[in-house]
Write an enzyme that holds these catalytic residues in place. Structure first.
Site, PDB file in Angstrom:
ATOM      1  N   TYR A 115      10.633 -55.963  -6.490  1.00 52.97           N
ATOM      2  CA  TYR A 115      11.695 -55.188  -6.502  1.00 52.97           C
ATOM      3  C   TYR A 115      11.255 -53.528  -6.266  1.00 52.97           C
ATOM      4  CZ  TYR A 115      14.879 -51.872  -9.156  1.00 52.97           C
ATOM      5  OH  TYR A 115      15.918 -50.988  -9.475  1.00 52.97           O
ATOM      6  N   PHE A 126      26.525 -50.481 -14.478  1.00 52.75           N
ATOM      7  CA  PHE A 126      26.268 -49.655 -15.624  1.00 52.75           C
ATOM      8  C   PHE A 126      26.108 -48.182 -15.564  1.00 52.75           C
ATOM      9  CE2 PHE A 126      22.606 -48.073 -18.457  1.00 52.75           C
ATOM     10  CZ  PHE A 126      23.498 -47.809 -19.609  1.00 52.75           C
ATOM     11  N   SER A 181      18.884 -41.334 -20.933  1.00 55.03           N
ATOM     12  CA  SER A 181      19.951 -41.781 -21.010  1.00 55.03           C
ATOM     13  C   SER A 181      21.100 -41.752 -19.750  1.00 55.03           C
ATOM     14  CB  SER A 181      20.832 -40.782 -22.141  1.00 55.03           C
ATOM     15  OG  SER A 181      21.055 -39.692 -21.343  1.00 55.03           O
ATOM     16  N   CYS A 239      24.101 -46.617  -5.886  1.00 54.31           N
ATOM     17  CA  CYS A 239      23.562 -47.241  -7.164  1.00 54.31           C
ATOM     18  C   CYS A 239      23.460 -48.735  -6.982  1.00 54.31           C
ATOM     19  CB  CYS A 239      24.565 -47.119  -8.330  1.00 54.31           C
ATOM     20  SG  CYS A 239      24.984 -45.165  -8.502  1.00 54.31           S
ATOM     21  N   ALA A 240      24.118 -49.431  -6.064  1.00 57.17           N
ATOM     22  CA  ALA A 240      24.091 -50.898  -5.951  1.00 57.17           C
ATOM     23  C   ALA A 240      22.594 -51.410  -5.647  1.00 57.17           C
ATOM     24  CB  ALA A 240      24.879 -51.336  -5.113  1.00 57.17           C
TER      25      ALA A 240
END
Length: 321
Positions: A141, A13, A207, A69-70
């Site tokens: 996480y 995303f 956003s 980002c992964a």
């Protein structure tokens, strides 16, 4: 040879939106993802896992900046016997494996997209998390991301690698999944919803375009080195206001039933879903003053425009179904 930007999670995303922005800026890019996708927006794409064993040396030769980002993403009610170790393998050991190989390859800067869960799960209204608060992750996480941050900053100290850590709040935008799109779908039906009394909490959202803009700013900003940045739209809203904003963006009138919050807590206790209810009723705010002042940055997209863009994409996608 020109220097490239490497983006991990390139089919995800955030990664896809970031690669589109790099293309718009005419920045050469290469991406890593766990799969091939119908739309890959980098100049080159490699299918490779992020873990403690993967060899990235052949990919890293011409990269000046890595934007990581992964991640193994947060999963509600994780059924693994040892979820912490599964998160650590990707988010901690995998991140450090990539960063160490980046040092060997001569990469200058490593931007790590972390999570606000490193700070914690909830805040008191109008007492937001700050960039320099003590880390207090409460789930596997968040813990794996926190450990990665600490080890990256130690690596930076030992090697001179320029590390930038960005902790987003809940990220939304065109193509968003999970709880945000579920709520958007519910609001789109125009039915009465029981959120009228959830107006005393405050949530910081960001956003995807604002997050991407900050990441791009951090690629070469001299004051970003070895810093932690929190990011949001800089416009905190209650659950009730969020539903109202969704309804406005969708062009729907909204009737919000005044169900007392005590009813939610009672149902949550009976159903064993108190953590879900706490997220619905609770606050999670961030103070982005340090981000704005250090970088001379402010979110270019308003929350209203972000919701409208997300709603338009949601409606367009529904027409395809």
């Amino acid at each position: 040879m020109s220097q490239q930007i490497l983006v991990t999670g390139g089919t995800g995303f955030i990664g896809q939106r970031l690669l589109l922005k790099l293309k718009e800026l005419s920045k050469p890019s290469v991406s890593i993802g766990r799969k091939l996708a119908a739309s890959v927006f980098s100049d080159e794409h490699y299918v490779i896992d992020i873990n403690s064993r993967s060899d990235y040396s052949s990919i890293l030769k011409r990269n000046s900046v890595i934007i990581h980002c992964a991640a193994r993403v947060h999963v509600m009610n994780d059924s693994l016997n040892d979820p912490l170790e599964a998160y650590r393998e990707v988010n901690t050991a995998g991140t450090l494996n990539l960063a160490k190989q980046a040092v060997s390859a001569g990469v200058k800067r490593f931007i790590f997209v972390s999570s606000i869960k490193v700070n914690g799960e909830l805040t008191i209204v109008n007492k937001p998390f700050r960039f320099d608060d003590e880390r207090y992750p409460e789930d596997p996480y968040g813990q794996s991301k926190s450990e990665a941050e600490e080890q990256l900053l130690k690596l930076a100290e030992d090697t001179g690698l320029e590390v930038v850590i960005i902790r987003p709040t809940l990220v939304y935008g065109p193509g968003v999944k999970a709880n945000f799109v579920s709520l958007l779908n519910l609001v789109s039906k125009g039915l009465p919803l029981p959120f009228g009394c959830i107006k005393g909490n405050k949530r910081s959202l960001v956003s995807v375009d604002n997050l991407v803009d900050l990441i791009v700013t951090c690629m070469d900003h001299p004051k970003a080195v070895n810093q932690v940045f929190l990011v949001s739209d800089d416009n905190d809203i209650s659950t009730r206001e969020m539903v109202q904003q969704m309804a406005k963006a969708l062009g729907k009138s909204q009737w919000l039933l005044p169900i007392p919050t005590t009813c939610y807590r009672l149902v949550g206790k009976i159903a064993g879903k108190e953590d879900v209810i706490n997220r619905l009723l609770g606050s999670l705010q961030v103070d982005i003053t340090h981000t704005k002042d250090t970088l001379g940055w402010k979110p270019p997209q308003t929350l209203e425009d972000g919701f409208k863009q997300t709603a338009d994409a949601f409606l367009k996608n529904k027409l395809k179904d």
